[in-house]
Write a protein that holds these residues in place. Structure first.
Motif, PDB file in Angstrom:
ATOM      1  N   ARG A  92       0.811  -1.233   0.000  1.00 55.80           N
ATOM      2  CA  ARG A  92       0.000   0.000   0.000  1.00 55.80           C
ATOM      3  C   ARG A  92       0.833   1.267   0.000  1.00 55.80           C
ATOM      4  NH1 ARG A  92      -4.995  -0.783   4.090  1.00 55.80           N
ATOM      5  NH2 ARG A  92      -5.566  -2.908   3.541  1.00 55.80           N
ATOM      6  N   THR A 140      -9.652  -3.111  18.426  1.00 54.94           N
ATOM      7  CA  THR A 140     -10.184  -3.671  17.179  1.00 54.94           C
ATOM      8  C   THR A 140      -9.913  -5.171  17.192  1.00 54.94           C
ATOM      9  OG1 THR A 140      -9.349  -1.675  16.094  1.00 54.94           O
ATOM     10  CG2 THR A 140     -10.229  -3.405  14.663  1.00 54.94           C
ATOM     11  N   THR A 143      -9.084  -8.152  15.168  1.00 54.63           N
ATOM     12  CA  THR A 143      -8.492  -8.250  13.820  1.00 54.63           C
ATOM     13  C   THR A 143      -8.269  -9.682  13.356  1.00 54.63           C
ATOM     14  OG1 THR A 143      -6.282  -8.174  14.805  1.00 54.63           O
ATOM     15  CG2 THR A 143      -7.235  -6.071  14.079  1.00 54.63           C
ATOM     16  N   GLU A 194      -4.464  -6.473   7.063  1.00 50.78           N
ATOM     17  CA  GLU A 194      -5.278  -5.468   6.365  1.00 50.78           C
ATOM     18  C   GLU A 194      -6.116  -4.670   7.364  1.00 50.78           C
ATOM     19  OE1 GLU A 194      -5.315  -4.967   3.033  1.00 50.78           O
ATOM     20  OE2 GLU A 194      -3.813  -6.535   2.687  1.00 50.78           O
ATOM     21  N   ARG A 195      -6.701  -5.359   8.328  1.00 48.43           N
ATOM     22  CA  ARG A 195      -7.538  -4.665   9.323  1.00 48.43           C
ATOM     23  C   ARG A 195      -6.703  -3.729  10.193  1.00 48.43           C
ATOM     24  NH1 ARG A 195      -9.689  -9.828   9.683  1.00 48.43           N
ATOM     25  NH2 ARG A 195     -11.495  -9.899   8.320  1.00 48.43           N
ATOM     26  N   GLY A 215      -6.019  -0.734   8.126  1.00 50.38           N
ATOM     27  CA  GLY A 215      -7.281  -0.010   7.963  1.00 50.38           C
ATOM     28  C   GLY A 215      -7.607   0.801   9.208  1.00 50.38           C
ATOM     29  N   THR A 216      -7.450   0.203  10.367  1.00 46.59           N
ATOM     30  CA  THR A 216      -7.735   0.888  11.635  1.00 46.59           C
ATOM     31  C   THR A 216      -6.827   2.107  11.808  1.00 46.59           C
ATOM     32  OG1 THR A 216      -8.366  -1.211  12.614  1.00 46.59           O
ATOM     33  CG2 THR A 216      -7.877   0.571  14.149  1.00 46.59           C
ATOM     34  N   GLY A 262      -5.904   3.942   9.529  1.00 46.52           N
ATOM     35  CA  GLY A 262      -6.280   4.967   8.551  1.00 46.52           C
ATOM     36  C   GLY A 262      -5.610   4.814   7.198  1.00 46.52           C
ATOM     37  N   TYR A 263      -4.944   3.697   6.964  1.00 50.81           N
ATOM     38  CA  TYR A 263      -4.347   3.470   5.643  1.00 50.81           C
ATOM     39  C   TYR A 263      -5.312   2.625   4.830  1.00 50.81           C
ATOM     40  CZ  TYR A 263      -0.134   4.728   8.224  1.00 50.81           C
ATOM     41  OH  TYR A 263       0.793   5.351   9.008  1.00 50.81           O
ATOM     42  N   GLU A 264      -6.121   3.245   3.998  1.00 45.16           N
ATOM     43  CA  GLU A 264      -7.119   2.462   3.236  1.00 45.16           C
ATOM     44  C   GLU A 264      -6.543   1.991   1.918  1.00 45.16           C
ATOM     45  OE1 GLU A 264      -9.626   1.046   4.318  1.00 45.16           O
ATOM     46  OE2 GLU A 264      -9.810   2.120   6.217  1.00 45.16           O
TER      47      GLU A 264
END
Ligand code: UD1
Ligand code: UDP
Length: 358
Positions: free
Chosen positions: A26, A166, A168, A349-350, A353-354, A356-358
């Motif tokens: 990413r 979270t 995960t 990935e989660r 994502g948490t 803030g890297y989408e």
């Protein structure tokens, strides 16, 4: 924003590898700070090579010593690296002294948040250094990445806020899924170790098992006895701590047990996948055998991975001979068709994502 991974031992390298690789995919800017807690090639660089990880940006070369000295030196050195790197988030994984030091150094610095991967595990045995480390790291963290709902509930029960947590899954599922096929394609370990029939796999390295002469000797005798009952030779890739203790204590290893060098990840995955049964006191090995559906008996009096026992993949047997044999007999009479409680292989990935890297 930027990330720093602080890591230092074999299991941290393996379990952070999916997160590091996800950063590369990413284009997330990151650095790797290696504490040098593990430094022998077979516990360290072999995993960077095999998992195709970038060389750490810095290696603090702290090495082995007492808990206080090792952890204290790490805190000071990590602080000084973070002072120049100024990441927004520091990620640590697991329960080693490197994790404790990384979380303490980072949490005290302005503008740096801490994320703990594999948060909320508890053995409730405060004699174990790992239990102290994981509790303190959780309470120093801003992001708590709990592998399961059990670990999430534990964090909530200690007063940590839902907003920080979270669920995960465990990144070890990501790592196993990404490597098990490659392992079977590439590894020659079965022929290299002359394993042409059924066998058992053993790992034992915990301080509470190998630092006490009588307990270590009893553990080896109990494993050999249980394996003999089932006509299984035992292969024991030995951790340097245990190797050192064996020679210090002058313990004669029972004939059924073949002591070999620590294995690289691909070879070890094949051994775990192909073994009839696995004897262990490792955290990661309890999870991997559960994921690979290989029966496991844990040579400890407790576990911080109760999910493995709940689904039927693992028995906690201690080191007494009768208990070890009972555990093996029970595990070998059931179908290994349990569910994997550790997630779907998308933990990395989660986590990103948490953050803030989408
Ligand atoms: C550490 C972790 C443990 C984890 C294990 C993973 C702590 C308190 N313990 O235990 O939770 O399960 O890593 O493998 O953080 N040694 C070498 N080469 C090395 C590293 C160590 O030979 O690269 C030998 C040294 O003799 C050293 C001994 O192993 O004294 C113990 O090393 P240490 O880092 O203190 O703990 P581990 O037993 O590796
Ligand atoms: N492992 C390995 N080679 C070995 C023994 C273990 O690659 O010879 C891997 C194993 O697959 C797991 C991790 O090391 O992912 C477990 O590390 P360890 O048992 O040292 O630590 P723990 O999980 O108990 O903290």
């Amino acid at each position: 924003s930027t990330l720093s991974f602080v890591l230092g031992t074999r299991p941290e390298i393996i379990k952070l590898s999916p997160v590091i690789r996800a950063c590369e995919r990413r284009d997330v800017p990151f650095s790797i700070v290696h504490t040098g807690q593990h430094y022998s090639e077979e516990l360290d660089s072999v995993f960077f090579e095999q998992l195709d990880l970038p060389t750490p940006d810095c290696n603090l070369a702290i090495g082995s010593s007492t808990h206080g000295e090792q952890t204290g030196k790490m805190v000071a050195e990590i602080e000084s690296v973070l002072e120049s790197e100024r990441p927004d988030v520091v990620l640590v994984q697991g329960d080693t002294n490197s994790v404790l030091a990384g979380s303490i150094a980072a949490t005290k610095m302005d503008g740096i948040e801490v994320g703990h991967v594999e948060a909320g595990l508890r053995s409730f045995d405060r004699e174990m250094p790992e239990e102290v480390n994981r509790r303190l790291a959780d309470h120093a963290s801003d992001y708590l990445f709990a592998p399961t709902e059990t670990s999430q509930s534990q964090l909530l029960s200690e007063g940590l806020s839902d907003e920080w947590i979270t669920v995960t899954g465990n990144t070890i599922v990501d790592a196993v899924q990404q490597n098990v096929e490659i392992a079977h394609e590439r590894s020659q370990v079965l022929s290299e170790l002359d394993l042409d029939g059924p066998f058992a796999l053993l790992t034992a390295h915990r301080a509470e098992n190998v630092d006490d002469r009588d307990r270590f000797a009893e553990l080896l005798d109990s494993v050999a006895n249980a394996a003999d009952e089932h006509n299984l030779p035992v292969v024991y890739p030995i951790h340097p701590r245990a190797k050192k203790r064996l020679s210090e204590f002058g313990i004669d290893v029972p004939e059924a047990i073949d002591v070999v060098d620590p294995q690289d990840f691909l070879d070890f995955l094949v051994l775990e996948d192909e073994a009839t049964i696995v004897f262990t006191d490792s955290g990661g090995v309890q999870e991997e055998t559960c994921i690979l559906r290989t029966p496991c008996v844990t040579l400890r009096d407790n576990t911080e991975r109760p999910e493995t026992v709940d689904v039927g993949a693992n028995r906690i047997v201690g080191v007494e001979s009768g208990d070890v044999l009972t555990g093996v007999n029970e595990m070998l009479t059931m179908e290994p068709d349990w569910e994997n409680p550790f997630g779907d292989g998308r933990a990395a990935e989660r986590i990103l994502g948490t953050l803030g890297y989408e």
